[in-house]
Design a protein around this motif. Structure first.
Motif, short mmCIF file in Angstrom:
data_model
loop_
_atom_site.label_atom_id
_atom_site.label_comp_id
_atom_site.label_asym_id
_atom_site.label_seq_id
_atom_site.Cartn_x
_atom_site.Cartn_y
_atom_site.Cartn_z
N TRP A 6 0.86 -1.20 0.00
CA TRP A 6 0.00 0.00 0.00
C TRP A 6 0.89 1.24 0.00
O TRP A 6 1.89 1.30 0.71
N ASN A 7 0.52 2.20 -0.81
CA ASN A 7 1.27 3.46 -0.88
C ASN A 7 0.29 4.55 -1.26
O ASN A 7 -0.38 4.46 -2.29
N ASP A 8 0.16 5.58 -0.42
CA ASP A 8 -0.78 6.66 -0.72
C ASP A 8 -0.15 7.73 -1.62
O ASP A 8 -0.81 8.73 -1.95
N ILE A 9 1.09 7.50 -2.02
CA ILE A 9 1.83 8.44 -2.88
C ILE A 9 1.62 9.87 -2.37
O ILE A 9 1.28 10.78 -3.12
N GLY A 10 1.85 10.04 -1.08
CA GLY A 10 1.64 11.34 -0.46
C GLY A 10 2.82 12.26 -0.55
O GLY A 10 2.80 13.37 0.02
N SER A 11 3.88 11.85 -1.24
CA SER A 11 5.07 12.69 -1.38
C SER A 11 5.92 12.15 -2.52
O SER A 11 5.69 11.04 -3.02
N TRP A 12 6.92 12.92 -2.93
CA TRP A 12 7.82 12.44 -3.98
C TRP A 12 8.71 11.31 -3.46
O TRP A 12 9.14 10.46 -4.23
N ASP A 13 8.95 11.26 -2.16
CA ASP A 13 9.68 10.11 -1.61
C ASP A 13 8.86 8.84 -1.79
O ASP A 13 9.40 7.78 -2.15
N ALA A 14 7.54 8.93 -1.54
CA ALA A 14 6.67 7.77 -1.74
C ALA A 14 6.59 7.41 -3.22
O ALA A 14 6.53 6.23 -3.58
N MET A 15 6.63 8.41 -4.08
CA MET A 15 6.61 8.15 -5.52
C MET A 15 7.87 7.39 -5.94
O MET A 15 7.80 6.45 -6.74
N TYR A 16 9.00 7.77 -5.40
CA TYR A 16 10.26 7.08 -5.68
C TYR A 16 10.15 5.59 -5.33
O TYR A 16 10.65 4.73 -6.07
N ASP A 17 9.45 5.28 -4.23
CA ASP A 17 9.35 3.90 -3.77
C ASP A 17 8.63 3.00 -4.77
O ASP A 17 8.95 1.82 -4.89
N ILE A 18 7.62 3.54 -5.50
CA ILE A 18 6.81 2.66 -6.35
C ILE A 18 7.40 2.50 -7.75
O ILE A 18 6.98 1.60 -8.49
N LEU A 19 8.33 3.35 -8.14
CA LEU A 19 8.85 3.31 -9.51
C LEU A 19 10.00 2.30 -9.64
O LEU A 19 10.75 2.08 -8.68
N PRO A 20 10.14 1.70 -10.82
CA PRO A 20 11.27 0.79 -11.04
C PRO A 20 12.59 1.56 -11.01
O PRO A 20 12.66 2.73 -11.38
N LYS A 21 13.65 0.89 -10.55
CA LYS A 21 14.96 1.53 -10.39
C LYS A 21 15.98 0.87 -11.32
O LYS A 21 15.86 -0.31 -11.67
N ASP A 22 17.02 1.63 -11.69
CA ASP A 22 18.13 1.04 -12.44
C ASP A 22 19.14 0.46 -11.45
O ASP A 22 18.91 0.43 -10.23
N GLU A 23 20.27 -0.02 -11.95
CA GLU A 23 21.24 -0.68 -11.08
C GLU A 23 21.84 0.27 -10.05
O GLU A 23 22.36 -0.16 -9.02
N GLN A 24 21.77 1.56 -10.31
CA GLN A 24 22.30 2.55 -9.36
C GLN A 24 21.22 3.07 -8.42
O GLN A 24 21.46 4.00 -7.65
N GLY A 25 20.03 2.48 -8.49
CA GLY A 25 18.96 2.90 -7.58
C GLY A 25 18.23 4.14 -8.04
O GLY A 25 17.51 4.76 -7.24
N ASN A 26 18.38 4.52 -9.31
CA ASN A 26 17.71 5.72 -9.82
C ASN A 26 16.35 5.36 -10.43
O ASN A 26 16.24 4.37 -11.17
#
Length: 454
Positions: free
Chosen positions: A259-279
């Motif tokens: 569950w994620n309420d996407i209440g901030s850009w930090d929360a948005m970062y959590d749901i998106l796929p990342k590259d090998e460097q965590g971006n």
């Protein structure tokens, strides 16, 4: 079972993508579906569209209609709030609609959810909802708790008590804590994040409203039409403060899925796929030596060099840069912009209308240029401007133009001039979207220089 989806918020925490003119619930963040579409589809797993109620405001009516069409749920009911009054009056209005318009029985369970959360997987979510409906029919207000695995300071907490096998007693609700308190909650093991979702029966909620919010209950007792007419008389209060934190019959069902309420850009970062460097990267981005950062581009190439733990979001008129962990302060930025009277605080350069979209592509003293898109069969109402002229150049499709008493068809690579104080109307009679450039010239080009005749 009926499902109430609250979709009237104009959230600012995902600024500059989310603004009052086009808030978070309509954004397409993970794929080509908006958060609202994902929410509706989540419930279509166990109810039909006719059992879904979307509560929103007049400003977002056409957005909601378009999103429901995207997921073949046009039969869902849309309830328009006359004014913003927070979640308790909104839920009360939906409850009245269920009784007055849908003929629901008093023991029918209602599920309340926000339109802009990310929840998965589906099978676990469905199981939790059906479990909560069962508990609600036993005479309780059911809230959904997310197991608190990390000490988050951006969420409220629920203290869980004894369990009956299906649910826990909700012993207390805690406000957003500081870090030390949040760590203590996680260590205790019986604290859950408050998801803001609820389940209850119609009769139960009517009883709790009468007990704890008699002003709202008295208005709802007059029927749905009266509730709409007197909606502004209701107190502005959330369902948490109005009922949940006062009721003596609150149970909690754990929502044991992501569950994620996407209440901030930090929360948005959590749901998106990342590259090998965590971006987490979207758009035209070149990231050299960057790690653990969110970089979202819109119109321009973004080149990042040796960035770490950074949030960078670009739109065609705003760039926001923040350290990870500080994105809750974005709301403060929006509040300051509003006090400064900056239109960027509430408006995108692209505005959405019942007939299509308009995008500002350039402006200066005495002029403004827009790209206008009118959908097939739609029209911009008959209007007139005192202080500006307009020149339309058709890029694609065919425009049907009324200029004074004259009616004409304007085709691709053709144009038409609209003098000041001349009544005019624009329509798309074709089968493809009409696209044109609108050039405004005049001593005043404010959006309020419009006299409408329809």
């Amino acid at each position: 079972m009926k499902v109430i989806i609250l979709a009237g918020g104009g959230g600012s925490r995902l600024f500059p993508l989310s603004r009052k003119s086009y808030p978070k619930q309509f954004l397409k963040l993970e794929d080509d579906k908006s958060l609202l579409v994902h929410t509706v589809e989540r419930f279509l797993d166990f109810v039909v569209p006719e059992d879904i109620l979307i509560v929103t405001n007049q400003r977002y009516l056409y957005h909601v209609q378009n999103e429901l069409a995207e997921c073949q749920a046009e039969a869902a009911h849309i309830i328009l709030e006359p004014v913003a009054r927070n979640t308790a009056p909104a839920i009360g209005l939906a409850l009245s609609y269920c009784e007055s318009k849908l003929g629901c029985a008093g023991d029918e369970p209602l599920i309340v959810a926000a339109a802009d959360h990310v929840i998965r997987p589906q099978d676990v979510f469905t199981k939790c909802i059906l479990q909560a409906a069962q508990v609600a029919q036993q005479g309780s207000l059911v809230t959904f708790g997310i197991p608190a695995k990390t000490p988050e300071t951006g969420y409220g907490y629920i203290e869980a008590g004894e369990s009956d096998g299906l649910s826990f007693a909700a012993q207390s609700f805690k406000e957003k804590p500081d870090l030390k308190t949040a760590e203590a909650y996680v260590e205790a093991g019986n604290y859950y994040w408050n998801s803001g979702m609820f389940a209850f029966t119609i009769d139960f909620m009517k009883g709790e409203m009468a007990k704890y919010q008699p002003e709202i209950a008295a208005i709802l007792a007059e029927g749905y039409e009266a509730a709409v007419a007197r909606f502004a008389d209701m107190p502005e209060i959330s369902i948490d403060y109005a009922i949940a934190e006062r009721s003596q019959a609150v149970r909690m069902v754990p929502l044991t899925c992501y569950w994620n309420d996407i209440g901030s850009w930090d929360a948005m970062y959590d749901i998106l796929p990342k590259d090998e460097q965590g971006n987490a990267v979207q758009g035209d981005v070149l990231a050299l030596g960057c790690t653990n950062s969110l970089i979202m581009g819109h119109d321009r190439l973004i080149a990042g060099i040796d960035l770490d733990d950074l949030l960078l979001v670009e739109t065609d008129d705003v760039i926001v840069v923040a350290k990870k962990g500080e994105s809750q302060k974005v709301k403060t930025v929006v509040e300051k912009l509003k006090k400064m009277g900056r239109k960027e605080a509430v408006e995108h350069t692209t505005m959405y209308h019942r007939w299509g979209t308009s995008t500002v592509i350039g402006q200066g003293v005495g002029y403004r240029m827009k790209k206008v898109r009118v959908m097939p069969g739609k029209a911009i109402t008959m209007q007139m401007h005192y202080h500006r002229t307009e020149h339309w150049v058709v890029l694609r499709g065919t425009a049907e133009v009324m200029r004074g008493e004259e009616k004409m068809m304007i085709h691709e690579r053709e144009s038409v001039f609209i003098p000041q104080t001349t009544k005019h109307k624009l329509a798309n009679p074709g089968r493809i979207p009409l696209e044109l450039i609108e050039i405004q010239n005049g001593s005043y080009i404010g959006e309020d220089d419009i006299v409408r005749f329809e």
